[in-house]
Design a protein around this motif. Structure first.
Motif, mmCIF file in Angstrom:
data_model
loop_
_atom_site.group_PDB
_atom_site.id
_atom_site.type_symbol
_atom_site.label_atom_id
_atom_site.label_comp_id
_atom_site.label_asym_id
_atom_site.label_seq_id
_atom_site.Cartn_x
_atom_site.Cartn_y
_atom_site.Cartn_z
ATOM 1 N N TYR A 93 0.839 -1.206 0.000
ATOM 2 C CA TYR A 93 0.000 0.000 0.000
ATOM 3 C C TYR A 93 0.871 1.252 0.000
ATOM 4 O O TYR A 93 0.622 2.192 -0.747
ATOM 5 N N ASN A 94 1.907 1.253 0.842
ATOM 6 C CA ASN A 94 2.777 2.429 0.933
ATOM 7 C C ASN A 94 3.490 2.695 -0.384
ATOM 8 O O ASN A 94 3.688 3.852 -0.772
ATOM 9 N N ARG A 95 3.878 1.616 -1.087
ATOM 10 C CA ARG A 95 4.563 1.801 -2.369
ATOM 11 C C ARG A 95 3.594 2.372 -3.409
ATOM 12 O O ARG A 95 3.967 3.231 -4.206
ATOM 13 N N TYR A 96 2.347 1.879 -3.413
ATOM 14 C CA TYR A 96 1.340 2.459 -4.301
ATOM 15 C C TYR A 96 1.213 3.963 -4.055
ATOM 16 O O TYR A 96 1.163 4.763 -4.998
ATOM 17 N N GLU A 97 1.161 4.334 -2.779
ATOM 18 C CA GLU A 97 1.023 5.752 -2.443
ATOM 19 C C GLU A 97 2.247 6.544 -2.907
ATOM 20 O O GLU A 97 2.126 7.671 -3.406
ATOM 21 N N GLU A 151 4.949 -2.103 -11.232
ATOM 22 C CA GLU A 151 5.013 -0.713 -10.776
ATOM 23 C C GLU A 151 4.983 0.258 -11.947
ATOM 24 O O GLU A 151 4.309 1.294 -11.893
ATOM 25 N N ALA A 152 5.700 -0.057 -13.026
ATOM 26 C CA ALA A 152 5.691 0.809 -14.204
ATOM 27 C C ALA A 152 4.309 0.838 -14.845
ATOM 28 O O ALA A 152 3.871 1.880 -15.345
ATOM 29 N N ASP A 153 3.611 -0.299 -14.839
ATOM 30 C CA ASP A 153 2.237 -0.340 -15.355
ATOM 31 C C ASP A 153 1.331 0.578 -14.541
ATOM 32 O O ASP A 153 0.527 1.335 -15.097
#
Length: 290
Positions: free
Chosen positions: A113-117, A220-222
């Motif tokens: 979740y933190n990485r998405y943010e 992540e790039a997507d």
């Protein structure tokens, strides 16, 4: 594609994997996976390849109407082979095999979740830093403002073009000896929206500082590309409610628009339409009232 859906259902069962888990690994909605399994929806070439890669089978097997048998690896077996490869990587060939199995093993990892943010904030920061005034975002212009060269496959020699197609049918990025980045892309793809997505995807690799061996790099790039091209807060506040709305206003392919709209609905369900500070910043940048 009914055959694909039937095969996919069997492989999921044999791997002990739920449709929800596959959807999360791909970064798509569970509803889309359900439609593919039921034969209601045909997956794109890219999605079909990624499904096969995650499940440890060939794309051709999933697409085949034949009843030939195939060895199916369970998640546990993928983990065991990854562990074995790591312990026995004592020459270059083993090291290469190790990285391949490592990627297969880590296909089951999730972006936190933190990485998405973090990725969302980085995307909004790009809007502000390069003063992007509106959607559709122009990936080629953004790349130029970042000092990134965009090189067409058609401009390459026959040998270099062949190598590039082998690396990726859509495109890839590479850092030169001087430290300058270049994005090589297949300009013969008919869909302009898909080309734009490829350029933004590669920009994502660059700004997220991805190591080629990082197992979550593609996902992540997507996500970065999807968020840059179709931010959910923008879709919601601009009243883009149909796939056609997103295609015409965000300059993406029909497939990408479908995913973006699904994500927007999930975002709305999770947030109730309450904007995070970075989303408020984005709407201000685009002069959209909230």
């Amino acid at each position: 594609m009914v055959a694909f859906g039937k095969r996919l259902a069997v492989v999921l069962k044999n791997n002990g994997m739920q449709q929800k888990e596959l959807a999360e690994a791909l970064g798509v909605s569970q509803a889309l996976i359900s439609k593919i399994v039921r034969g209601v929806r045909t997956p794109s070439e890219d999605i079909a390849f990624r499904i096969a890669q995650i499940l440890g089978v060939s794309k051709e097997y999933l697409e085949s109407d034949s009843v030939s048998e195939v060895l199916l690896d369970s998640t546990a077996e993928c983990i065991a082979r990854a562990s074995h490869a790591r312990m026995n990587a004592d020459n270059e060939s083993d090291k290469y095999y190790n990285s391949q199995v490592y990627d297969e093993y880590h296909a089951y990892e999730r972006i936190s979740y933190n990485r998405y943010e973090d990725i969302k904030r980085i995307a909004v920061g790009m809007y502000c830093k390069y003063d992007i005034p509106s959607v559709p975002v122009k990936p080629f212009k953004l790349a130029g403002n970042m000092g990134i060269d965009c090189v067409k496959y058609s401009s390459l020699s026959d040998n270099d073009r062949s190598v590039s197609m082998w690396i990726s049918r859509d495109g890839y990025c590479r850092k030169g000896s001087t430290g300058k980045w270049s994005i090589f892309y297949n300009d013969e793809i008919e869909s302009t929206g898909r080309i734009h997505y490829t350029i933004m995807h590669e920009i994502g690799h660059i700004v997220l500082h991805h190591n080629p061996e990082y197992p979550l790099a593609e996902r992540e790039a997507d996500f970065f590309a999807k968020y840059m091209l179709c931010p959910p807060a923008v879709l919601f506040r601009s009243n883009y409610r149909t796939v056609e709305d997103v295609v015409s206003n965000c300059g993406v392919s029909y497939e990408a628009a479908s995913y973006a709209l699904d994500y927007c609905k999930r975002w709305l369900a999770a947030t109730g339409g309450n904007f995070a500070p970075y989303e408020e910043q984005l709407l201000k940048q685009l002069n959209i009232l909230y």
